[in-house]
Design a protein around this motif. Structure first.
Motif, PDB file in Angstrom:
ATOM      1  N   TRP A 249     -40.807  39.348  10.255  1.00 62.73           N
ATOM      2  CA  TRP A 249     -39.671  38.629  10.830  1.00 62.73           C
ATOM      3  C   TRP A 249     -39.442  37.304  10.119  1.00 62.73           C
ATOM      4  CZ3 TRP A 249     -36.538  41.346  13.696  1.00 62.73           C
ATOM      5  CH2 TRP A 249     -37.025  42.442  14.411  1.00 62.73           C
ATOM      6  N   MET A 250     -40.520  36.629   9.706  1.00 66.07           N
ATOM      7  CA  MET A 250     -40.366  35.364   8.982  1.00 66.07           C
ATOM      8  C   MET A 250     -39.739  35.566   7.611  1.00 66.07           C
ATOM      9  SD  MET A 250     -43.693  33.009   9.821  1.00 66.07           S
ATOM     10  CE  MET A 250     -44.909  34.238   9.381  1.00 66.07           C
ATOM     11  N   LYS A 251     -39.965  36.735   7.027  1.00 67.43           N
ATOM     12  CA  LYS A 251     -39.414  37.012   5.703  1.00 67.43           C
ATOM     13  C   LYS A 251     -37.886  36.959   5.715  1.00 67.43           C
ATOM     14  CE  LYS A 251     -41.254  40.485   3.507  1.00 67.43           C
ATOM     15  NZ  LYS A 251     -41.544  41.875   3.060  1.00 67.43           N
ATOM     16  N   TYR A 252     -37.276  37.331   6.859  1.00 67.97           N
ATOM     17  CA  TYR A 252     -35.825  37.472   6.914  1.00 67.97           C
ATOM     18  C   TYR A 252     -35.137  36.456   7.819  1.00 67.97           C
ATOM     19  CZ  TYR A 252     -36.904  41.990   4.791  1.00 67.97           C
ATOM     20  OH  TYR A 252     -37.363  42.973   3.959  1.00 67.97           O
ATOM     21  N   ALA A 253     -35.871  35.686   8.605  1.00 68.35           N
ATOM     22  CA  ALA A 253     -35.264  34.760   9.565  1.00 68.35           C
ATOM     23  C   ALA A 253     -35.743  33.344   9.317  1.00 68.35           C
ATOM     24  CB  ALA A 253     -35.585  35.184  10.992  1.00 68.35           C
ATOM     25  N   ASN A 254     -34.947  32.393   9.735  1.00 70.08           N
ATOM     26  CA  ASN A 254     -35.236  30.981   9.514  1.00 70.08           C
ATOM     27  C   ASN A 254     -36.190  30.457  10.590  1.00 70.08           C
ATOM     28  OD1 ASN A 254     -34.979  28.618   8.075  1.00 70.08           O
ATOM     29  ND2 ASN A 254     -33.119  27.963   9.110  1.00 70.08           N
ATOM     30  N   ILE A 255     -37.392  31.043  10.618  1.00 69.64           N
ATOM     31  CA  ILE A 255     -38.414  30.674  11.582  1.00 69.64           C
ATOM     32  C   ILE A 255     -39.769  30.639  10.890  1.00 69.64           C
ATOM     33  CG2 ILE A 255     -37.250  31.646  13.616  1.00 69.64           C
ATOM     34  CD1 ILE A 255     -38.945  34.148  13.266  1.00 69.64           C
ATOM     35  N   THR A 256     -40.713  29.925  11.481  1.00 66.05           N
ATOM     36  CA  THR A 256     -42.122  30.021  11.096  1.00 66.05           C
ATOM     37  C   THR A 256     -42.914  30.329  12.353  1.00 66.05           C
ATOM     38  OG1 THR A 256     -42.540  27.647  11.413  1.00 66.05           O
ATOM     39  CG2 THR A 256     -41.878  28.368   9.212  1.00 66.05           C
ATOM     40  N   ILE A 257     -43.960  31.138  12.217  1.00 64.62           N
ATOM     41  CA  ILE A 257     -44.842  31.472  13.335  1.00 64.62           C
ATOM     42  C   ILE A 257     -46.263  31.195  12.868  1.00 64.62           C
ATOM     43  CG2 ILE A 257     -45.414  33.176  15.092  1.00 64.62           C
ATOM     44  CD1 ILE A 257     -42.973  34.781  14.259  1.00 64.62           C
ATOM     45  N   SER A 258     -46.865  30.143  13.384  1.00 68.30           N
ATOM     46  CA  SER A 258     -48.149  29.661  12.891  1.00 68.30           C
ATOM     47  C   SER A 258     -49.186  29.663  14.014  1.00 68.30           C
ATOM     48  CB  SER A 258     -48.010  28.230  12.354  1.00 68.30           C
ATOM     49  OG  SER A 258     -46.949  28.135  11.424  1.00 68.30           O
ATOM     50  N   PRO A 259     -50.478  29.791  13.678  1.00 70.42           N
ATOM     51  CA  PRO A 259     -51.512  29.794  14.723  1.00 70.42           C
ATOM     52  C   PRO A 259     -51.628  28.444  15.412  1.00 70.42           C
ATOM     53  CG  PRO A 259     -52.489  29.762  12.530  1.00 70.42           C
ATOM     54  CD  PRO A 259     -51.032  29.985  12.328  1.00 70.42           C
ATOM     55  N   VAL A 260     -51.900  28.478  16.713  1.00 70.18           N
ATOM     56  CA  VAL A 260     -52.177  27.265  17.482  1.00 70.18           C
ATOM     57  C   VAL A 260     -53.562  27.398  18.096  1.00 70.18           C
ATOM     58  CG1 VAL A 260     -49.762  26.741  17.943  1.00 70.18           C
ATOM     59  CG2 VAL A 260     -51.014  28.217  19.523  1.00 70.18           C
ATOM     60  N   ALA A 261     -54.144  26.264  18.457  1.00 68.18           N
ATOM     61  CA  ALA A 261     -55.555  26.227  18.841  1.00 68.18           C
ATOM     62  C   ALA A 261     -55.818  26.675  20.271  1.00 68.18           C
ATOM     63  CB  ALA A 261     -56.106  24.816  18.634  1.00 68.18           C
ATOM     64  N   ALA A 262     -54.786  26.694  21.133  1.00 70.78           N
ATOM     65  CA  ALA A 262     -55.022  27.011  22.544  1.00 70.78           C
ATOM     66  C   ALA A 262     -53.866  27.825  23.091  1.00 70.78           C
ATOM     67  CB  ALA A 262     -55.204  25.723  23.347  1.00 70.78           C
ATOM     68  N   ALA A 263     -54.137  28.533  24.187  1.00 75.60           N
ATOM     69  CA  ALA A 263     -53.112  29.327  24.850  1.00 75.60           C
ATOM     70  C   ALA A 263     -52.174  28.439  25.658  1.00 75.60           C
ATOM     71  CB  ALA A 263     -53.775  30.359  25.767  1.00 75.60           C
ATOM     72  N   ALA A 264     -51.077  29.051  26.131  1.00 73.10           N
ATOM     73  CA  ALA A 264     -50.135  28.415  27.059  1.00 73.10           C
ATOM     74  C   ALA A 264     -49.474  27.173  26.473  1.00 73.10           C
ATOM     75  CB  ALA A 264     -50.830  28.073  28.375  1.00 73.10           C
ATOM     76  N   GLN A 265     -49.188  27.218  25.183  1.00 70.33           N
ATOM     77  CA  GLN A 265     -48.486  26.111  24.547  1.00 70.33           C
ATOM     78  C   GLN A 265     -46.980  26.348  24.602  1.00 70.33           C
ATOM     79  OE1 GLN A 265     -50.325  23.341  23.090  1.00 70.33           O
ATOM     80  NE2 GLN A 265     -51.774  24.438  24.405  1.00 70.33           N
ATOM     81  N   SER A 266     -46.216  25.268  24.523  1.00 70.64           N
ATOM     82  CA  SER A 266     -44.768  25.383  24.462  1.00 70.64           C
ATOM     83  C   SER A 266     -44.349  26.028  23.144  1.00 70.64           C
ATOM     84  CB  SER A 266     -44.140  23.988  24.593  1.00 70.64           C
ATOM     85  OG  SER A 266     -42.739  24.048  24.451  1.00 70.64           O
ATOM     86  N   LYS A 267     -43.311  26.887  23.194  1.00 69.72           N
ATOM     87  CA  LYS A 267     -42.778  27.563  22.006  1.00 69.72           C
ATOM     88  C   LYS A 267     -43.872  28.310  21.256  1.00 69.72           C
ATOM     89  CE  LYS A 267     -39.440  25.624  19.689  1.00 69.72           C
ATOM     90  NZ  LYS A 267     -38.605  24.700  18.909  1.00 69.72           N
ATOM     91  N   SER A 268     -44.707  29.020  22.012  1.00 72.48           N
ATOM     92  CA  SER A 268     -45.805  29.755  21.407  1.00 72.48           C
ATOM     93  C   SER A 268     -45.916  31.136  22.044  1.00 72.48           C
ATOM     94  CB  SER A 268     -47.122  28.996  21.597  1.00 72.48           C
ATOM     95  OG  SER A 268     -48.190  29.677  20.966  1.00 72.48           O
ATOM     96  N   ILE A 269     -46.271  32.116  21.234  1.00 74.90           N
ATOM     97  CA  ILE A 269     -46.428  33.497  21.660  1.00 74.90           C
ATOM     98  C   ILE A 269     -47.909  33.770  21.895  1.00 74.90           C
ATOM     99  CG2 ILE A 269     -46.105  35.916  21.015  1.00 74.90           C
ATOM    100  CD1 ILE A 269     -43.830  34.910  19.139  1.00 74.90           C
ATOM    101  N   ASP A 270     -48.300  34.010  23.147  1.00 73.30           N
ATOM    102  CA  ASP A 270     -49.674  34.393  23.457  1.00 73.30           C
ATOM    103  C   ASP A 270     -49.773  35.908  23.420  1.00 73.30           C
ATOM    104  OD1 ASP A 270     -50.194  31.748  23.798  1.00 73.30           O
ATOM    105  OD2 ASP A 270     -50.600  31.854  25.948  1.00 73.30           O
ATOM    106  N   LEU A 271     -50.818  36.434  22.787  1.00 71.44           N
ATOM    107  CA  LEU A 271     -51.038  37.874  22.714  1.00 71.44           C
ATOM    108  C   LEU A 271     -52.331  38.212  23.429  1.00 71.44           C
ATOM    109  CD1 LEU A 271     -50.141  36.944  19.443  1.00 71.44           C
ATOM    110  CD2 LEU A 271     -49.467  39.338  19.650  1.00 71.44           C
ATOM    111  N   LEU A 272     -52.281  39.213  24.306  1.00 66.68           N
ATOM    112  CA  LEU A 272     -53.493  39.617  25.011  1.00 66.68           C
ATOM    113  C   LEU A 272     -53.497  41.109  25.251  1.00 66.68           C
ATOM    114  CD1 LEU A 272     -53.018  40.272  28.339  1.00 66.68           C
ATOM    115  CD2 LEU A 272     -52.483  37.847  28.296  1.00 66.68           C
ATOM    116  N   PHE A 273     -54.704  41.671  25.287  1.00 68.63           N
ATOM    117  CA  PHE A 273     -54.915  43.050  25.690  1.00 68.63           C
ATOM    118  C   PHE A 273     -55.349  43.047  27.148  1.00 68.63           C
ATOM    119  CE2 PHE A 273     -55.164  43.519  21.138  1.00 68.63           C
ATOM    120  CZ  PHE A 273     -54.671  44.792  20.887  1.00 68.63           C
ATOM    121  N   ALA A 274     -54.793  43.958  27.952  1.00 69.00           N
ATOM    122  CA  ALA A 274     -55.106  44.002  29.373  1.00 69.00           C
ATOM    123  C   ALA A 274     -54.965  45.422  29.884  1.00 69.00           C
ATOM    124  CB  ALA A 274     -54.183  43.065  30.154  1.00 69.00           C
ATOM    125  N   THR A 275     -55.528  45.696  31.052  1.00 68.28           N
ATOM    126  CA  THR A 275     -55.369  46.974  31.718  1.00 68.28           C
ATOM    127  C   THR A 275     -54.860  46.752  33.138  1.00 68.28           C
ATOM    128  OG1 THR A 275     -57.671  46.966  32.471  1.00 68.28           O
ATOM    129  CG2 THR A 275     -57.225  48.066  30.383  1.00 68.28           C
TER     130      THR A 275
END
Length: 523
Positions: A249-275
């Motif tokens: 998505w970054m290759k084609y759109a004017n965005i950057t998606i970079s790692p952050v040090a903690a969860a629940a940050q503003s403008k951040s995507i949290d990824l989790l596995f759950a059941t």
């Protein structure tokens, strides 16, 4: 978000509209509807007939409003931007005190996706309250196609385009879109529930244009954080596949998606596995059901939930086999960035998943309509019919430090997809980041024809520490392991029609590289 041409039909307005006065907007995929309305107190209806209506409220319909609707026998089916709900009810509906300012029903053109006139098969989405018995009666005159894995309110049919006109006018129908029957024969189909809001998922007939703040020249900086990992794959493999999906998505759109040090940050995507139940209003349903779900960005969802991607750990996750992690996250990342589903069966954002290699022109047009293209970008979309050609995704290198942003760098060897280096974040990272080299010697072209029920693939593979295995998958659901590693071969079954065969070489550290060939089998 709508990135397809409008469907032209004779019915160009909503079938029925209630209300007058205050202005608003309902975002349907084929057109925006400007609404005007004073407060609506009651809706007419027959006790024997279920009706489906979009109700727009003076303000966002929160949990209390939705609970009150349920008490009055009005079933909430989906959220419709802005501040609207798709509901079902029988008889008169009492709306007094709920501040409903407008009501309307979908018209025939609102239920039709782009490209129907050129399709041979169609995916019919009925409203979720329509029973299997009702669905069978509604589609009785259509030729039903094998639909393994589809929810009960989705049906795949073959029909002439002219036969869809009457179907699109039925109140029970939510949306109709083209389907590629050949790509799905003999395999499980898995429908994405669509982007989520706290008030419900958003139907395929609706869109939003939702996005993280701003569009235009300024690059939008976003973050991502791995809340946890599945035990089914190595941590470094999961990180690499997910970061690779973001990089597309970054290759084609004017965005950057970079790692952050903690969860629940503003403008951040949290990824989790759950059941099953995992803290949001949408519990997973175990194996064989929903693979993942994603919450739209603000303002449709509040922080910190906005943009988060949840993956069902009851499913069998893999890389190029089982449930392919890269393909699922590539689709879900589109929702996290604000995209709705597409009606193009080749698109990554089509409502059901399959093995993907990169974004198509349809996906790129959609994401660039929100964020614009990166400055100086010359990247080309993936061509669905030729997944191993130079338009296939290059697997870009990942940053060695988690605090550094992933950049949408241009591929240096466009004909050789390379696996991203494994991130060093977390104790599971590997020191070996070199992917194997893989060549398909036979067949000798990227698109070939065949007449028999099997085809033999062969080639060579090498790695700095040795190739551990060579495996293959097909777009029709087949999979297996090749014989040999340095020199390998495999007899691969074919179904009639289009078969995309993907071959992957693995080393012991989990690094992988791949090649794909499209095989068209005729009788």
């Amino acid at each position: 978000m709508s990135h397809s041409r409008f469907i032209q039909t004779s019915l160009l307005v909503l079938l029925t509209v209630w209300g007058a006065d205050a202005a608003g907007m309902v975002h349907l995929k084929n057109r925006p509807v400007r609404t005007v309305g004073g407060e609506i107190v009651t809706m007419p209806g027959e006790a024997s007939q279920t009706q489906h209506w979009v109700l727009q409220f003076a303000a966002y319909p929160g949990a209390e409003t939705r609970a009150e609707l349920a008490k009055r026998g009005i079933r909430v089916l989906q959220y419709v931007p802005d501040s609207s709900l798709m509901v079902a009810f029988r008889g008169k509906a009492d709306l007094s005190g709920l501040h409903v300012t407008w009501a309307g029903q979908l018209g025939a053109q609102d239920r039709q996706g782009a490209g129907l006139d050129g399709a041979r098969a169609y995916l019919i989405e009925l409203h979720s309250d329509v029973s299997a018995k009702q669905a069978s009666a509604i589609l009785n005159d259509f030729q039903k196609l094998e639909s393994e894995g589809l929810p009960a309110n989705y049906q795949m049919v073959a029909a002439n385009y002219s036969a869809l006109t009457a179907l699109a006018s039925r109140d029970e129908v939510a949306f109709i879109m083209p389907a590629e029957a050949e790509r799905g024969v003999g395999r499980r189909r898995i429908v994405c529930p669509g982007p989520l809001t706290e008030a419900g998922n958003i139907g395929d007939y609706a869109t939003t244009g939702a996005s993280w703040s701003g569009s235009g020249a300024a690059t939008i900086p976003l973050g991502y954080h791995f809340d946890n990992f599945t035990s089914q794959l190595g941590q470094s493999v999961q990180e690499a596949q997910i970061v690779l999906a973001f990089a597309q998505w970054m290759k084609y759109a004017n965005i950057t998606i970079s790692p952050v040090a903690a969860a629940a940050q503003s403008k951040s995507i949290d990824l989790l596995f759950a059941t099953y139940a995992h803290g949001d209003p949408y519990p997973f349903d175990g194996p064989g059901g929903v693979l993942a779900h994603t919450f739209y960005p603000t303002p449709l969802n509040t922080e910190p939930l906005a943009g988060d991607i949840h993956l069902n750990d009851s499913e069998s996750w893999g890389v190029g086999e089982k449930i392919d992690l890269f393909s699922v996250v590539l689709h879900e990342a589109g929702h996290a960035l604000g995209l709705a589903h597409s009606s193009d069966p080749n698109s990554v954002m089509y409502p059901y998943y399959r093995l993907q290699t990169g974004l198509t022109s349809d996906d790129i047009a959609a994401i660039q309509s929100i964020y614009g293209a990166p400055s100086g970008s010359t990247a080309q979309p993936t061509q669905p019919s030729q997944p191993s050609e130079p338009t296939s995704p290059t697997r870009p290198s990942q940053p060695s430090q988690p605090s550094q942003p992933t950049q949408p760098t241009q591929p240096t060897q466009p004909t050789q997809p390379t696996q991203p280096s494994q991130p060093t974040q977390g104790s599971g990272s590997s020191t070996d980041t070199t992917p194997p080299s893989l060549t398909i010697s036979s067949p000798g072209a990227t698109i070939v024809s065949a007449y028999s029920s099997t085809i033999t693939f062969s080639g060579v593979a090498s790695d700095n520490v040795g190739v551990s295995s060579v495996k293959w998958t097909t777009s029709t659901g087949g999979s297996g392991a090749a014989s040999g590693t340095a020199q390998w071969s495999a007899s691969i079954p074919l179904l009639l029609g289009t078969n995309v065969v993907t071959v992957r070489a693995y080393d012991a550290a989990g690094n992988t590289s791949w090649r794909a060939v499209t095989v068209v089998r005729s009788e």
